[in-house]
Design an enzyme around this catalytic site. Sequence first.
Site, mmCIF file in Angstrom:
data_model
loop_
_atom_site.group_PDB
_atom_site.id
_atom_site.type_symbol
_atom_site.label_atom_id
_atom_site.label_comp_id
_atom_site.label_asym_id
_atom_site.label_seq_id
_atom_site.Cartn_x
_atom_site.Cartn_y
_atom_site.Cartn_z
ATOM 1 C CG HIS A 423 -1.834 -3.276 -4.045
ATOM 2 N ND1 HIS A 423 -3.021 -2.141 -3.552
ATOM 3 C CD2 HIS A 423 -0.105 -2.569 -4.148
ATOM 4 C CE1 HIS A 423 -1.658 -1.042 -3.406
ATOM 5 N NE2 HIS A 423 -0.468 -0.733 -4.022
ATOM 6 C CD GLU A 553 5.898 3.615 -4.031
ATOM 7 O OE1 GLU A 553 5.290 3.237 -5.097
ATOM 8 O OE2 GLU A 553 4.346 3.328 -2.800
#
Length: 595
Positions: A423, A553
Amino acid sequence: MARFGALIFIAALALGVRGAPAFGQAGPRIVVNGEELRLDPPAAFRRGVLFAPIDNLFAPYGASARWDLATRTAEVQGGRDVRVQFRANDTHATVNGELRPLPSPAVVVDGRLLVPVEFAYQALGAWVRWEAQENTLHVASQVLRLVFERGLWGLRLQIEATGPVRARTVTLAQPDRVVIDLLNAVSRIQTRETALQDGGIQRVRIAQFQTKPYVTRIVLDVETPLEAEVGQGSGHDLVVTFRPPRASTSLAPPTDPPRSATPALVETVAPLPPPPGPLPGHHDVQLPTPPPATPPGPAGDTPRILEVVVQREVGRIRVVVHGDRPLQYRVHELPEPDRLILDLPAVFVPVKQEIPVGGPIEVVRAAQFQADPNIARIVLQWRQRTSYQISAEEGGARLVIAVEDEPASVVRGRHVVAIDPGHGGKDPGAIGVTGLVEKDVVLDVSLRVRTVLARAGVRTVMTREADIFVDLADRVPIALRAGATVFVSVHANSNTRGVIRGSETYYLKPSGLPLATAIQEEMGRSLGIPDRGVRSANFKVLRDAPIPAALVEIGYLSNLQDEALLRTPSFRQLAAEAIGRGILRFLTTAPPPQP
């Protein structure tokens, strides 16, 4: 009424209540190796973390616990010499001397210590999975490795496990096979197979055959009928010896594990001393005591090997074999895993030596391989095959295997690791329960990973170094233009169910699986949050990358406990170091790129 219901929902979310039982439903259950625990007081959630009293919690896993109310400390001792220490109200536990953050501190209630159950079992090496629909925490032993050993007794298989495992064996015909089912066992070895071609065993296959109860299945394709006898090795390990059948039997074949072209984690090594006698109740077939491994004393002019030592010099490693008279030898080189083997007509005086080395050599093993005639065997197991030279000193009574020791920094320096913070800029990524933003977390962790790798001499490239937007389609090209040989994308997860938490790592192509596995294993050992394992997913960066690639993650921002940890610099540093260690582990085994 609607407003009242909404308030209840918000209150539950604020507490992070994972798996809280519905009205009238019994409390959470804990099932360890197929046995449901009966605890007093029973297990219960505290702020979304499952707690239980430490006494009697670990018995089905073969571990013991000791609680000292006066010092408010407890120690859990498990298999493979794992020791976990808790202190009441401390935010960290100690695992084999290493501090690890707890999801929630241990607490004392009515003089008894309650500990976070998932953390405790994961620290012991167990497989842990929460099943919300069952309101149950499932715990099982893990199978780490299969090791084939050849000695005076013939060929035997050592099954390395983190906790108690029971074995059930079946011999099958047409074609001839030996099936070993490991009960209450989760395989850490990916579904795969390998050719063995030793002791009448042609091929070995292993797979997770069943879950709940967990069963790992090993299938050995054999040239002629064999029977397997199972006994207890050291700790929780099992030892399987093979012999011709006493009488022919015909059994209906169970379903075999799927075949795969990927090599298994199976190896043939130098012999070990015979295992201790069988332990009743831990196997279905009694193991007779094998013949002693210590060979008879030397006869006539048979040389004796007094010891093997490993010496490090600048640029090389010396493996020195000390004899009491001139030594002769014969050299073999074997693959899968790569090994250099020296067979010497001699008596090996020590029962066994096993020396971890590092660099291009993973380990040196030495033992008596055969008696009558006496043959001692020295095995160098390569981590990365390199050049070597064998010479004699002291009139031939000392053999020296000189191995080129290319510094790890040189090998790693040939690699370029692309670190991709997810992101950025106008794309915030996930937003945490209390507002923590994914793009900020992963940038900070990624910069810390870069520092970890730089200290180890690894070159890196960042797809972004600041809070800027980078299009998803541009990330892999940025890495490739900089000459990247490895790609790691760093993210923080989110889910509509706030009770889900933990770390996980994704891969897509086969080249990414070893990378993802190494990273996830390091995070699972270090972070103190649930280890959700290695998974496959069709993410664009994984799909686009022609080089080994993984997507990490590091926790769930949608979970209160994970988000609180992700806010702290100490946890981000732990995550960065774990990711960095995983990458470095991968680089030690990955072929270096061509100059």
